[in-house]
Design a protein around this motif. Structure first.
Motif, PDB file in Angstrom:
ATOM      1  N   LEU A 254       0.854  -1.182   0.000  1.00 15.23           N
ATOM      2  CA  LEU A 254       0.000   0.000   0.000  1.00 15.23           C
ATOM      3  C   LEU A 254       0.894   1.236   0.000  1.00 15.23           C
ATOM      4  CD1 LEU A 254      -2.930   0.954   0.065  1.00 15.23           C
ATOM      5  CD2 LEU A 254      -2.789   0.985   2.573  1.00 15.23           C
ATOM      6  N   PHE A 255       0.841   1.978  -1.105  1.00 19.03           N
ATOM      7  CA  PHE A 255       1.647   3.187  -1.261  1.00 19.03           C
ATOM      8  C   PHE A 255       0.786   4.369  -0.831  1.00 19.03           C
ATOM      9  CE2 PHE A 255       3.204  -0.037  -4.116  1.00 19.03           C
ATOM     10  CZ  PHE A 255       4.577   0.039  -3.984  1.00 19.03           C
ATOM     11  N   GLN A 256       1.160   5.008   0.270  1.00 23.01           N
ATOM     12  CA  GLN A 256       0.312   6.025   0.875  1.00 23.01           C
ATOM     13  C   GLN A 256       0.893   7.430   0.742  1.00 23.01           C
ATOM     14  OE1 GLN A 256      -1.775   4.596   4.618  1.00 23.01           O
ATOM     15  NE2 GLN A 256      -0.025   3.195   4.648  1.00 23.01           N
ATOM     16  N   GLY A 257       1.797   7.604  -0.221  1.00 27.85           N
ATOM     17  CA  GLY A 257       2.386   8.903  -0.448  1.00 27.85           C
ATOM     18  C   GLY A 257       1.610   9.728  -1.457  1.00 27.85           C
ATOM     19  N   GLU A 258       2.321  10.651  -2.068  1.00 28.79           N
ATOM     20  CA  GLU A 258       1.689  11.597  -2.990  1.00 28.79           C
ATOM     21  C   GLU A 258       1.698  11.119  -4.433  1.00 28.79           C
ATOM     22  OE1 GLU A 258       3.775  15.237  -2.447  1.00 28.79           O
ATOM     23  OE2 GLU A 258       3.455  15.304  -0.271  1.00 28.79           O
ATOM     24  N   GLY A 259       2.194   9.920  -4.667  1.00 23.32           N
ATOM     25  CA  GLY A 259       2.265   9.416  -6.033  1.00 23.32           C
ATOM     26  C   GLY A 259       3.673   9.534  -6.589  1.00 23.32           C
TER      27      GLY A 259
END
Length: 339
Positions: A254-259
């Motif tokens: 799960l990538f929870q950053g800004e992209g």
């Protein structure tokens, strides 16, 4: 029960893998689809499977092997671009002091978020893990991207360097070590022959076009198959990801950053192939000659970098907004300059 996998090379079946059936069941809902992907990841060539030398190709929608089936034959439909079976070596060899490369770290956290993409351990206890080890260097990763085609038919990549975010993921330190030993690997779906529903996984986050899933290739040392099967059928969010991982579950990242640019499909496929080969390779009197020859022609003469890696995310890292790489900025610290 074990399934022996053969590669048809120059018209001759070559025994490559011997995979415990329990491992196949632990990783795949549709075993033949997954095995075809594994052979693609190892050989770099698309192809098809049969259970006999006389054919026909298998029904990929089958979910079980017949009682008398203990062999599969992979028939490549294009030239092979084999993995370097030493592709995971030299990952964690340095004991030298680590220099901070704040630009790389900042970019990775901006994409992945402030915690491990699997267990959600805070970044202070995470490492910026290289998929292809940093010691392999820029020439090595360029060679991989030159020789291998993406399993999801995405556009080829150029100009990717070893420290590129497309070769890195923010992982808890324990996961980083397991990645280096090939105990775990990451698989992106959909890919060549696989949709997300074809593999065993715990989905995390909203529905999206593609997923990157951690697979326990070697499996945990101690686990309860019944409990594991129950966990992997639970609904999204019903189980803590750290607990699920500790029990041996396969979990979506799960990538929870800004992209930003995600990990490269080619690199994920390549490292999955390296780890799978080392986990289940069939013992021979000698190495599989075509793979050894391919390695000698394409990889063995590449000069590696020094083993002075910089994967650690030190707890004292400053917040992203306080870091700068601009020498004209009054907060610029030359001791944080990238190598």
């Amino acid at each position: 029960m074990e399934i022996e996998i053969f590669l048809i090379y120059d018209g001759i079946p070559k025994s490559i893998l011997l995979i415990p059936y329990n491992d196949i069941q632990r990783l795949a809902v549709y075993p033949f689809r997954w095995l075809r992907y594994v052979m693609f990841a190892i050989s770099g060539a698309r192809g098809d499977l049969s259970t006999t030398l006389e054919g026909p190709y298998v029904d990929y929608d089958r979910t079980k092997f017949a009682d008398d089936e203990n062999r599969c034959y992979y028939w490549p439909s294009e030239d092979c671009a084999f993995i370097d079976y030493e592709g995971l070596n030299d990952r964690l060899t340095s004991t030298a002091p680590k220099r901070r490369r704040s630009g790389f770290r900042r970019d990775l956290i901006r994409r992945d978020g402030p915690s491990c993409v699997i267990t959600e351990v805070p970044k202070a206890h995470c490492e910026a893990a290289h998929l292809i080890p940093r010691s392999k260097g820029d020439e090595y990763i360029a060679r991989v991207l030159q020789l291998r085609s993406p399993g999801d038919n995405s556009a080829p990549l150029e100009g990717v360097r070893i420290d590129d975010a497309r070769n890195r993921m923010l992982l808890a330190d324990t996961l980083h070590s397991m990645l280096g030993t090939g105990d775990i690997a990451f698989i992106k779906t959909p890919n060549y022959g696989l949709d997300p529903k074809h593999i065993r996984r715990i989905q995390r986050g909203d529905t999206r076009p593609d997923y990157i899933t951690l697979h326990w290739l070697k499996g945990p040392h101690k686990y309860d198959p019944t409990l594991l099967a129950t966990i992997q059928t639970l609904q999204v969010g019903a189980v803590d990801p750290g607990v699920a991982f500790a029990l041996g579950a396969n979990i979506d990242a799960l990538f929870q950053g800004e992209g930003g640019s995600p990990p490269s499909t080619v690199i994920l496929d390549y490292i999955y192939g390296v780890a799978a080969f080392n986990a289940w390779q069939k013992e021979h009197d000698g190495d599989f000659e075509p793979m050894t020859q391919y390695r000698e022609e394409n990889y063995i003469n590449i000069t590696p970098l020094d083993s002075d890696t910089d994967d650690a995310m030190e707890p004292e890292d400053e917040p992203l907004g306080d870091e700068t790489d601009d020498p004209n900025d009054e907060t610029y610290d030359p001791d944080q300059e990238e190598e």
